[in-house]
Design a protein around this motif. Structure first.
Motif, PDB file in Angstrom:
ATOM      1  N   LEU A 128      52.981  50.384  26.652  1.00 22.43           N
ATOM      2  CA  LEU A 128      52.106  49.602  27.416  1.00 22.43           C
ATOM      3  C   LEU A 128      52.587  49.874  28.528  1.00 22.43           C
ATOM      4  N   ARG A 129      53.287  48.807  28.808  1.00 15.09           N
ATOM      5  CA  ARG A 129      53.406  48.262  30.767  1.00 15.09           C
ATOM      6  C   ARG A 129      54.114  48.956  31.041  1.00 15.09           C
ATOM      7  N   GLU A 162      52.543  51.249  31.487  1.00 13.72           N
ATOM      8  CA  GLU A 162      51.586  51.903  33.853  1.00 13.72           C
ATOM      9  C   GLU A 162      52.151  51.060  34.870  1.00 13.72           C
ATOM     10  N   ARG A 163      53.481  51.640  34.207  1.00 12.43           N
ATOM     11  CA  ARG A 163      54.065  51.140  35.447  1.00 12.43           C
ATOM     12  C   ARG A 163      54.484  52.857  36.509  1.00 12.43           C
ATOM     13  N   GLY A 170      51.549  54.718  36.017  1.00  7.59           N
ATOM     14  CA  GLY A 170      50.933  54.994  37.178  1.00  7.59           C
ATOM     15  C   GLY A 170      48.943  55.595  35.487  1.00  7.59           C
ATOM     16  N   LEU A 171      50.215  54.975  33.629  1.00  2.00           N
ATOM     17  CA  LEU A 171      49.107  55.488  32.795  1.00  2.00           C
ATOM     18  C   LEU A 171      48.463  53.877  33.010  1.00  2.00           C
ATOM     19  N   THR A 172      46.823  54.192  32.559  1.00  2.00           N
ATOM     20  CA  THR A 172      45.878  53.154  32.143  1.00  2.00           C
ATOM     21  C   THR A 172      45.026  53.921  30.931  1.00  2.00           C
ATOM     22  N   ARG A 173      44.757  53.147  30.009  1.00  2.00           N
ATOM     23  CA  ARG A 173      44.254  53.134  28.955  1.00  2.00           C
ATOM     24  C   ARG A 173      43.152  52.860  29.035  1.00  2.00           C
ATOM     25  N   TYR A 174      42.271  53.908  28.412  1.00  2.00           N
ATOM     26  CA  TYR A 174      40.950  52.862  28.650  1.00  2.00           C
ATOM     27  C   TYR A 174      39.908  52.727  28.115  1.00  2.00           C
ATOM     28  N   HIS A 189      47.119  57.925  37.187  1.00  2.00           N
ATOM     29  CA  HIS A 189      46.578  57.743  38.221  1.00  2.00           C
ATOM     30  C   HIS A 189      45.492  58.478  38.863  1.00  2.00           C
ATOM     31  N   GLY A 190      44.495  58.355  37.480  1.00  2.00           N
ATOM     32  CA  GLY A 190      43.308  58.323  38.096  1.00  2.00           C
ATOM     33  C   GLY A 190      42.722  59.657  37.280  1.00  2.00           C
ATOM     34  N   TYR A 197      43.086  58.068  27.889  1.00  2.00           N
ATOM     35  CA  TYR A 197      44.016  58.063  29.683  1.00  2.00           C
ATOM     36  C   TYR A 197      43.465  58.122  30.518  1.00  2.00           C
TER      37      TYR A 197
END
Length: 176
Positions: A106-107, A110-111, A113-117, A156-157, A153
């Motif tokens: 996940l780290r 995330e670097r 641009g991926l974000t988990r929600y 970048h938004g 996921y």
């Protein structure tokens, strides 16, 4: 005054126009020169186009290089966890190792641009959630996410993958 210093011109030295053959030859040379310059410019344009196409292909081919380089250590750690689990035979150690690898993965993502929600408790949003089930519930408001099968996921938004969810439905909706 300068004209006074030059000797007078004779009839044969007068400002006669160049012969038609000389003028045609001069124009032919000029056309040939311009045609050569045009051909060189066209060749250069073609070379630039090919070079740009090759650069685009290389960019697409190697765009994920940094991400993959960051993921290789995650694969190494997964291999170590599996080797340790086979040797020890303890399920607790396996779970701990896999959780560590999940956090590391996940780290890395995330670097990039991926974000988990998570969607549980939120109002159903078809742009961010994919409903895979309906659950009749009188305890939560209709169209509320009550269960999540898989998190969503964002890259970048922008939604990369919507969350797979179960959505609450009012008891009377099901009876109708």
């Amino acid at each position: 005054m300068m004209d006074d210093l030059q000797p007078p011109r004779t009839a044969t030295e007068s400002t006669a126009a160049p012969s038609p053959e000389a003028e045609v030859e001069s124009l032919r040379r000029e056309v040939q020169d311009k045609q050569d310059r045009l051909l060189r410019a066209l060749a250069e344009t073609d070379n630039v186009r090919r070079r740009a196409q090759r650069d685009r292909e290389d960019y697409v081919k190697y765009a994920s290089e940094t991400l993959l380089r960051d993921l290789v250590p995650v694969l190494d750690n997964l291999e170590r966890a599996l080797t340790a689990a086979r040797a020890a035979g303890g399920a607790a150690n396996v779970v701990e190792g896999v959780e560590l690898i999940q956090r590391e993965m996940l780290r890395v993502l995330e670097r990039s641009g991926l974000t988990r929600y998570s969607a549980v408790g939120q109002r159903f949003d078809p742009a961010r959630h994919e409903a895979i089930a309906r659950v009749v519930s009188g305890e939560v408001a209709p169209d509320t996410v009550v269960h999540e099968t898989a998190p969503g996921y964002l890259l970048h938004g922008r939604v990369l993958r919507p969350a797979l969810v179960a959505v609450a439905a009012a008891p009377d909706e099901d009876a109708a």
